[in-house]
Scaffold this motif. Structure first.
Motif, PDB file in Angstrom:
ATOM      1  N   UNK A 395       0.077 -11.349  -2.941  1.00 36.81           N
ATOM      2  CA  UNK A 395       1.352 -11.976  -3.278  1.00 36.81           C
ATOM      3  C   UNK A 395       2.147 -11.040  -4.191  1.00 36.81           C
ATOM      4  N   UNK A 396       1.450 -10.459  -5.162  1.00 38.83           N
ATOM      5  CA  UNK A 396       2.093  -9.537  -6.109  1.00 38.83           C
ATOM      6  C   UNK A 396       2.308  -8.160  -5.493  1.00 38.83           C
ATOM      7  N   UNK A 397       1.290  -7.633  -4.797  1.00 41.19           N
ATOM      8  CA  UNK A 397       1.388  -6.285  -4.234  1.00 41.19           C
ATOM      9  C   UNK A 397       2.424  -6.220  -3.124  1.00 41.19           C
ATOM     10  N   UNK A 398       2.433  -7.223  -2.240  1.00 43.91           N
ATOM     11  CA  UNK A 398       3.404  -7.225  -1.142  1.00 43.91           C
ATOM     12  C   UNK A 398       4.829  -7.310  -1.658  1.00 43.91           C
ATOM     13  N   UNK A 399       5.003  -7.998  -2.774  1.00 40.81           N
ATOM     14  CA  UNK A 399       6.341  -8.123  -3.362  1.00 40.81           C
ATOM     15  C   UNK A 399       6.786  -6.825  -4.033  1.00 40.81           C
ATOM     16  N   UNK A 400       5.823  -6.085  -4.597  1.00 45.48           N
ATOM     17  CA  UNK A 400       6.159  -4.885  -5.374  1.00 45.48           C
ATOM     18  C   UNK A 400       6.186  -3.606  -4.540  1.00 45.48           C
ATOM     19  N   UNK A 401       5.510  -3.618  -3.385  1.00 47.45           N
ATOM     20  CA  UNK A 401       5.328  -2.373  -2.627  1.00 47.45           C
ATOM     21  C   UNK A 401       5.867  -2.493  -1.199  1.00 47.45           C
ATOM     22  N   UNK A 402       6.112  -1.338  -0.576  1.00 42.46           N
ATOM     23  CA  UNK A 402       6.457  -1.372   0.845  1.00 42.46           C
ATOM     24  C   UNK A 402       5.180  -1.575   1.664  1.00 42.46           C
ATOM     25  N   UNK A 403       5.333  -1.712   2.952  1.00 43.70           N
ATOM     26  CA  UNK A 403       4.199  -2.074   3.805  1.00 43.70           C
ATOM     27  C   UNK A 403       3.102  -1.002   3.807  1.00 43.70           C
ATOM     28  N   UNK A 404       3.469   0.253   3.561  1.00 45.14           N
ATOM     29  CA  UNK A 404       2.486   1.341   3.531  1.00 45.14           C
ATOM     30  C   UNK A 404       1.696   1.366   2.218  1.00 45.14           C
ATOM     31  N   UNK A 405       2.283   0.808   1.165  1.00 43.74           N
ATOM     32  CA  UNK A 405       1.700   0.932  -0.176  1.00 43.74           C
ATOM     33  C   UNK A 405       1.025  -0.339  -0.676  1.00 43.74           C
ATOM     34  N   UNK A 406       1.134  -1.425   0.074  1.00 47.46           N
ATOM     35  CA  UNK A 406       0.710  -2.722  -0.447  1.00 47.46           C
ATOM     36  C   UNK A 406      -0.801  -2.909  -0.491  1.00 47.46           C
ATOM     37  N   UNK A 407      -1.518  -2.410   0.509  1.00 50.95           N
ATOM     38  CA  UNK A 407      -2.941  -2.740   0.631  1.00 50.95           C
ATOM     39  C   UNK A 407      -3.821  -1.724  -0.070  1.00 50.95           C
ATOM     40  N   UNK A 551      -2.269  -3.733 -12.279  1.00 49.91           N
ATOM     41  CA  UNK A 551      -3.214  -3.227 -11.273  1.00 49.91           C
ATOM     42  C   UNK A 551      -2.991  -3.946  -9.939  1.00 49.91           C
ATOM     43  N   UNK A 552      -2.831  -5.260  -9.989  1.00 52.22           N
ATOM     44  CA  UNK A 552      -2.610  -6.032  -8.767  1.00 52.22           C
ATOM     45  C   UNK A 552      -1.304  -5.619  -8.089  1.00 52.22           C
ATOM     46  N   UNK A 553      -0.263  -5.414  -8.870  1.00 51.51           N
ATOM     47  CA  UNK A 553       1.029  -5.011  -8.312  1.00 51.51           C
ATOM     48  C   UNK A 553       0.984  -3.609  -7.707  1.00 51.51           C
ATOM     49  N   UNK A 554       0.075  -2.774  -8.207  1.00 55.45           N
ATOM     50  CA  UNK A 554       0.000  -1.387  -7.731  1.00 55.45           C
ATOM     51  C   UNK A 554      -0.431  -1.285  -6.282  1.00 55.45           C
ATOM     52  N   UNK A 555      -1.115  -2.326  -5.782  1.00 51.21           N
ATOM     53  CA  UNK A 555      -1.522  -2.325  -4.379  1.00 51.21           C
ATOM     54  C   UNK A 555      -2.344  -1.110  -4.018  1.00 51.21           C
ATOM     55  N   UNK A 556      -1.892  -0.371  -3.003  1.00 55.07           N
ATOM     56  CA  UNK A 556      -2.630   0.806  -2.537  1.00 55.07           C
ATOM     57  C   UNK A 556      -2.035   2.119  -2.992  1.00 55.07           C
ATOM     58  N   UNK A 557      -1.214   2.078  -4.035  1.00 58.40           N
ATOM     59  CA  UNK A 557      -0.590   3.316  -4.509  1.00 58.40           C
ATOM     60  C   UNK A 557      -1.547   4.169  -5.331  1.00 58.40           C
ATOM     61  N   UNK A 558      -2.702   3.610  -5.670  1.00 56.31           N
ATOM     62  CA  UNK A 558      -3.704   4.348  -6.434  1.00 56.31           C
ATOM     63  C   UNK A 558      -5.070   4.203  -5.771  1.00 56.31           C
ATOM     64  N   UNK A 559      -5.951   5.149  -6.036  1.00 55.39           N
ATOM     65  CA  UNK A 559      -7.315   5.084  -5.524  1.00 55.39           C
ATOM     66  C   UNK A 559      -8.105   4.035  -6.301  1.00 55.39           C
ATOM     67  N   UNK A 560      -9.266   3.598  -5.812  1.00 54.79           N
ATOM     68  CA  UNK A 560     -10.082   2.649  -6.566  1.00 54.79           C
ATOM     69  C   UNK A 560     -10.416   3.153  -7.972  1.00 54.79           C
TER      70      UNK A 560
END
Length: 602
Positions: A395-407, A551-560
């Motif tokens: 909910x937070x990541x999809x709102x903050x990121x584009x489709x490539x960066x959300x997951x 961290x939740x908003x960052x989605x997939x913009x960072x590694x684990x």
């Protein structure tokens, strides 16, 4: 206990798929629109992906297509997940699989052309469009393993076929496998996958519980060879693709997308297997003593330590627990929780043909959907909190990121979900001084949060690694071999504390995660991170919650590794894992002490 038809369940207990498409006609129209966009992209992008400008146009087209495709796929998948036996759902799901394969085939040249570009050109595209950095970084990782364009096109054409083993697994499990009633003392009781995993496995009457386990295992055994053949087909395809793409091993292939290396994967399995086993054996002995069992069997491991202290709970009551227990996450999170109930994001119903377990699907551009089969047991509060953890994350990541960066990476995906379980437990403990209630809460943390994620899924991971090691050296597996491997893992972990009774070796048949790459071990990985963040929060660290939200908003913009670091946890070392295992040991010690205290008062 009963299993009803989907058509007979209460509407309010089902999710509202009309938020995806209001009618079947709207769904069909969306497919037509998607096909037109794909055809346009196939024409307009042909021959132009030769420089940074062409690369950006290709990525923009890919973004648009994904945004159109995700709700279509989600609609098809969610519909069949609640009623696998429905012919219309089966055909729609199969139709989407064919559609996805056709689109992948038609557009396979896009990825091939992008990867044919020099790295400098892709870097230039990143500088022009920073929002595509993540997408391009993943392309560059894939570059050494890209095949000839015609080979990629051929593989894309087989997309639906490659998904067939998972679909066959679900069809066998949820459509063909029909469980007869079982009898105890002349009385007949109903059985299904959801009834066993949601009720009978937790049944406090030992005779009924063990009879249910035997009846359930007997039906699994009837399908073991078909299921093993299906699974072997799946992993052989994974191995073939890994070899074709030039990976050193199937593990390297499957871990690439998770953005972690083999060291982090092996560490998670090896350390927990060796260090957690003594603690969990203490817990098993405590259950045996509390229930006065003549022997402790595998069929007894899921029962509550104090079953008389697990109240029933309604769906509406669970809503209050979610709001109160997760209030620390802030107003935006609380608003999301309200929406999930008010707008029917959650499918609570128990009906025939419904997928087992629980999951959260988070289609980009819509809202999350949660599947759960509500049993009214209090431990469902933890299951629902877990799935709402996934929902809140996206909910937070999809709102903050584009489709490539959300997951985010699969390695991290279970951290937000297990965090919610810990917060819920903390809330329950803080709001009671009663020793029995505290013991119930702590035992639920152990039996639900840690047993499920740190034991069940971890032992699945240890078993899965053995299977992949065989396949990686050119071998194959069948039902007897899979049974043997599963029994070895269970016996090694539980030692002589738990009798691995007949049927326990068949539990490999119950887990769909084996068709999702190296998924099972990520539960313990995520829980390691969330346990350490929870300890920051519970110790009064005022910045911990704010850090976690970021961290939740960052989605997939960072590694684990980077996400954990942002949350204040360093998973580059073994220490967080050692600390988490020690924390579990402390909880079990508290259970032993509370039990002794309660028994002295009786």
């Amino acid at each position: 206990m009963s299993t009803v038809k989907r058509s007979d369940v209460t509407l309010q207990e089902t999710w509202n798929l009309q938020d995806l498409f209001t009618t079947e006609e709207a769904y069909t129209a969306a497919i037509a629109d998607l096909k037109a966009i794909v055809d346009e992209a196939a024409t307009s992008l042909a021959g132009i992906i030769t420089d940074a400008d062409g690369a950006i146009k290709a990525i923009e087209a890919t973004e648009k297509i994904r945004e159109k495709m995700i709700p279509i796929g989600t609609y098809a998948n969610l519909a069949i997940s609640v009623e696998q036996t429905n012919t219309e759902n089966q055909l729609r799901s199969a139709g989407f699989g064919s559609l996805a394969a056709a689109i992948a085939t038609k557009l396979s040249f896009v990825t091939s052309d992008l990867l044919a570009l020099d790295e400098a050109v892709l870097k230039e595209a990143q500088n022009v469009k920073p929002e595509y950095k993540n997408f391009i970084d993943k392309l560059l990782v894939q570059k050494p393993h890209q095949l000839h364009p015609q080979a990629e096109k051929a593989l894309a054409a087989f997309g639906a076929t490659f998904n067939a083993p998972y679909e066959l697994y679900n069809t066998t499990k949820l459509v063909d496998m029909q469980f007869p009633n079982f009898e105890v003392d002349g009385e007949s009781y109903p059985m299904s996958y959801n009834l066993f995993e949601g009720d009978w496995e937790l049944e406090t009457d030992t005779e009924k519980r063990r009879a249910a386990f035997d009846a359930f295992s007997s039906k699994l055994r009837d399908y073991q060879h078909t299921t093993a053949k299906t699974y072997n087909t799946h992993i052989q395809m994974e191995k073939t693709e890994a070899d074709l793409r030039g990976y050193e091993s199937i593990f390297d292939s499957l871990l690439q997308d998770q953005e972690v290396d083999r060291t982090m994967y092996d560490r998670q399995i090896d350390l927990i297997t060796s260090e957690l086993a003594p603690h969990m054996r203490r817990y098993a002995k405590l259950i045996q003593k509390s229930h006065n069992l003549d022997s402790m069997t595998f069929a007894d491991l899921k029962i509550s330590l104090d079953p008389t202290y697990e109240p029933k709970i309604t769906i509406e009551e669970s809503r209050k627990y979610m709001k109160d227990g997760l209030a620390i996450m802030g107003e935006d999170y609380a608003y999301m929780l309200d929406r999930s109930f008010d707008e029917r994001w959650i499918d609570f119903a128990q009906n025939a043909g419904k997928s087992t377990g629980a999951f959260c699907s988070s289609p980009y551009g819509v809202h999350p959907y949660i599947l759960i089969s509500w049993t009214s047991r209090m431990n469902e509060v933890f299951v629902l909190a877990h799935e709402l953890g996934h929902a809140g994350h996206f909910y937070l990541a999809n709102d903050a990121q584009n489709i490539f960066n959300a997951r985010s990476s699969l390695y991290f995906i279970e951290a937000p979900s297990t965090m919610n379980e810990m917060l819920m437990a903390n809330y329950l403990l803080k709001n009671s001084t009663d020793a029995r209630f505290k013991r119930w809460v702590i035992s639920t943390i152990i039996s639900r949060t840690y047993y499920h994620n740190f034991v069940t899924h971890l032992l699945e991971a240890a078993y899965q690694r053995k299977v992949y090691e065989i396949v990686d050296t050119g071998g194959t597996v069948n039902a007897p071999k899979l049974n043997e491997l599963k029994r070895e893992v269970l016996e090694a972990f539980w030692g002589d504390t738990v009798e691995i009774n007949e049927g326990a070796e068949l539990t490999w048949m119950r887990q769909p995660h084996y068709y999702m790459g190296l998924y099972p071990y990520t539960y313990s990985a995520g829980l390691t991170i969330s346990t350490q963040v929870y300890r920051r929060i519970s110790s009064g660290d005022e910045s911990a919650v704010a850090d976690w939200i970021e961290v939740l908003k960052a989605g997939g913009t960072k590694t684990p590794l980077e996400l954990a670091q942002l949350a204040g946890v360093d998973i580059s070392t073994e220490q967080p894992l050692h600390d988490t295992i020690a924390f579990i040991g402390e909880l079990i010690t508290q259970l032993e002490e509370l039990t002794a205290e309660i028994e002295t008062k009786i």
